[in-house]
Design a protein around this motif. Sequence first.
Motif, PDB file in Angstrom:
ATOM      1  N   LYS A 228       0.817  -1.211   0.000  1.00  0.00           N
ATOM      2  CA  LYS A 228       0.000   0.000   0.000  1.00  0.00           C
ATOM      3  C   LYS A 228       0.850   1.259   0.000  1.00  0.00           C
ATOM      4  CE  LYS A 228      -0.681   0.040   5.050  1.00  0.00           C
ATOM      5  NZ  LYS A 228      -1.703  -0.016   6.127  1.00  0.00           N
ATOM      6  N   ASP A 229       2.077   1.171   0.566  1.00  0.00           N
ATOM      7  CA  ASP A 229       2.904   2.375   0.609  1.00  0.00           C
ATOM      8  C   ASP A 229       3.534   2.699  -0.744  1.00  0.00           C
ATOM      9  OD1 ASP A 229       4.583   0.185   0.724  1.00  0.00           O
ATOM     10  OD2 ASP A 229       6.009   1.101   2.091  1.00  0.00           O
ATOM     11  N   ALA A 230       3.243   1.868  -1.762  1.00  0.00           N
ATOM     12  CA  ALA A 230       3.695   2.193  -3.117  1.00  0.00           C
ATOM     13  C   ALA A 230       2.755   3.190  -3.782  1.00  0.00           C
ATOM     14  CB  ALA A 230       3.777   0.921  -3.964  1.00  0.00           C
ATOM     15  N   ILE A 231       1.550   3.361  -3.194  1.00  0.00           N
ATOM     16  CA  ILE A 231       0.581   4.307  -3.761  1.00  0.00           C
ATOM     17  C   ILE A 231       1.017   5.730  -3.432  1.00  0.00           C
ATOM     18  CG2 ILE A 231      -1.818   5.080  -3.735  1.00  0.00           C
ATOM     19  CD1 ILE A 231      -2.611   2.250  -2.864  1.00  0.00           C
ATOM     20  N   LEU A 252      -8.705   4.881   1.439  1.00  0.00           N
ATOM     21  CA  LEU A 252      -7.431   5.514   1.776  1.00  0.00           C
ATOM     22  C   LEU A 252      -7.314   5.703   3.288  1.00  0.00           C
ATOM     23  CD1 LEU A 252      -7.052   8.243  -1.020  1.00  0.00           C
ATOM     24  CD2 LEU A 252      -5.829   6.077  -0.827  1.00  0.00           C
ATOM     25  N   GLU A 253      -8.402   6.132   3.901  1.00  0.00           N
ATOM     26  CA  GLU A 253      -8.388   6.335   5.356  1.00  0.00           C
ATOM     27  C   GLU A 253      -8.233   5.004   6.089  1.00  0.00           C
ATOM     28  OE1 GLU A 253     -12.047   8.386   5.973  1.00  0.00           O
ATOM     29  OE2 GLU A 253     -11.229  10.366   5.438  1.00  0.00           O
ATOM     30  N   GLU A 254      -8.938   3.955   5.609  1.00  0.00           N
ATOM     31  CA  GLU A 254      -8.857   2.644   6.258  1.00  0.00           C
ATOM     32  C   GLU A 254      -7.453   2.066   6.185  1.00  0.00           C
ATOM     33  OE1 GLU A 254     -11.789   0.195   4.408  1.00  0.00           O
ATOM     34  OE2 GLU A 254     -13.469   1.124   5.478  1.00  0.00           O
ATOM     35  N   HIS A 255      -6.757   2.358   5.082  1.00  0.00           N
ATOM     36  CA  HIS A 255      -5.402   1.823   4.894  1.00  0.00           C
ATOM     37  C   HIS A 255      -4.327   2.745   5.462  1.00  0.00           C
ATOM     38  CE1 HIS A 255      -7.058  -1.377   2.590  1.00  0.00           C
ATOM     39  NE2 HIS A 255      -7.294  -0.688   1.505  1.00  0.00           N
ATOM     40  N   GLY A 256      -4.741   3.815   6.123  1.00  0.00           N
ATOM     41  CA  GLY A 256      -3.772   4.749   6.691  1.00  0.00           C
ATOM     42  C   GLY A 256      -3.035   5.534   5.624  1.00  0.00           C
ATOM     43  N   LEU A 257      -3.719   5.847   4.539  1.00  0.00           N
ATOM     44  CA  LEU A 257      -3.091   6.537   3.409  1.00  0.00           C
ATOM     45  C   LEU A 257      -3.706   7.922   3.178  1.00  0.00           C
ATOM     46  CD1 LEU A 257      -2.958   3.525   0.905  1.00  0.00           C
ATOM     47  CD2 LEU A 257      -1.074   4.441   2.265  1.00  0.00           C
ATOM     48  N   SER A 258      -4.074   8.561   4.251  1.00  0.00           N
ATOM     49  CA  SER A 258      -4.723   9.872   4.140  1.00  0.00           C
ATOM     50  C   SER A 258      -3.807  10.929   3.526  1.00  0.00           C
ATOM     51  CB  SER A 258      -5.189  10.341   5.521  1.00  0.00           C
ATOM     52  OG  SER A 258      -6.115   9.423   6.070  1.00  0.00           O
ATOM     53  N   SER A 259      -2.497  10.676   3.570  1.00  0.00           N
ATOM     54  CA  SER A 259      -1.551  11.655   3.022  1.00  0.00           C
ATOM     55  C   SER A 259      -1.362  11.522   1.510  1.00  0.00           C
ATOM     56  CB  SER A 259      -0.191  11.513   3.716  1.00  0.00           C
ATOM     57  OG  SER A 259       0.355  10.215   3.490  1.00  0.00           O
ATOM     58  N   VAL A 260      -1.931  10.480   0.909  1.00  0.00           N
ATOM     59  CA  VAL A 260      -1.817  10.290  -0.539  1.00  0.00           C
ATOM     60  C   VAL A 260      -2.509  11.452  -1.263  1.00  0.00           C
ATOM     61  CG1 VAL A 260      -2.621   8.877  -2.488  1.00  0.00           C
ATOM     62  CG2 VAL A 260      -1.590   7.789  -0.490  1.00  0.00           C
ATOM     63  N   LYS A 261      -1.846  11.980  -2.281  1.00  0.00           N
ATOM     64  CA  LYS A 261      -2.423  13.095  -3.035  1.00  0.00           C
ATOM     65  C   LYS A 261      -3.676  12.634  -3.781  1.00  0.00           C
ATOM     66  CE  LYS A 261       1.629  15.996  -3.925  1.00  0.00           C
ATOM     67  NZ  LYS A 261       2.456  16.627  -4.977  1.00  0.00           N
ATOM     68  N   VAL A 262      -4.728  13.420  -3.688  1.00  0.00           N
ATOM     69  CA  VAL A 262      -5.977  13.115  -4.390  1.00  0.00           C
ATOM     70  C   VAL A 262      -6.248  14.230  -5.382  1.00  0.00           C
ATOM     71  CG1 VAL A 262      -8.444  12.698  -4.149  1.00  0.00           C
ATOM     72  CG2 VAL A 262      -6.867  11.863  -2.390  1.00  0.00           C
ATOM     73  N   MET A 263      -6.399  13.847  -6.647  1.00  0.00           N
ATOM     74  CA  MET A 263      -6.544  14.831  -7.714  1.00  0.00           C
ATOM     75  C   MET A 263      -7.658  14.431  -8.676  1.00  0.00           C
ATOM     76  SD  MET A 263      -2.456  15.425  -8.354  1.00  0.00           S
ATOM     77  CE  MET A 263      -2.079  13.699  -8.135  1.00  0.00           C
TER      78      MET A 263
END
Length: 279
Positions: A228-231, A252-263
């Motif tokens: 998941k940290d490859a996203i 994204l929130e469930e996987h702890g990826l809230s910092s991933v850029k969303v565009m």
Amino acid sequence: MQYFKYLNPQRIDVLGNLKIRYTQAIALNDPFEVFPAIIDKDKDWYMRQFIARIEAEAAEIDFRSPVKKKQYIRARKKDFPNFYRCYTDEKWLFEQAFSIVMLDANVQGYLSLSKTDKNILMWSHYAQNHEGFVIGFDASHSYFDFGMTEVEYSDQRPYLNPLQGKQDASLFYTKSTDWAYEQEIRKSMAFVERIQLENGNTFLPYPDELPDHTDEVYQKVRLFDYPKDAISSIIFGWKSTDELRQSVIKFLEEHGLSSVKVMQAIPHPRKYEMVIKEV
């Protein structure tokens, strides 16, 4: 740098389950994937190959005299018509070429990615007319340290040379220039366990016999975990729904990826191109 995977809205599971499909070449949308052309050489070329072959045979034999060796070569040259007829049989050559596609489907699959997130056709074809989304992957992640090949585009198909066992590896990463807009880079994944050689190399063991040509064997959906940290980013299509966007944000929130850029990819107000803007 990022690699991009275009997905239709129904493939939200790729993000939800953190599993992605590695597709057999025969199940991809290009009918020429891993499918070599039939060799096209003149009779003189075949004659040269035949002479080289019988001379190599003669070199392995302990003749009593040079005369005996010449007699052997002269006698073997009479077999050229049969040799030529065999290795120019188009039906047989086609079967040999297609067998590579079938063998490959048994041992590995491919994850097709792109180096661009702005291509209009990609958004239309693979993201359901801009209703889907794109996952951006960090190209520097260790997940992409192995099995990666950049696709080359050519007007010439790699061909199968039936006179040699080892074929040109370009067969596995060459596509028609018709597909150049995709800017594809692909990752391969083995379906079977690799065999380690003494020289440090590995190879995939092909089956002794091909199974029957069935969807179960050749087009079975094979999913593999990805980190998941490859996203690194998510890009929504211009026509994506609120429901899709909310589902993606939730995963994204469930996987702890809230910092991933969303565009989101939206049409340029003046040009024929997509513009990527942060949401």
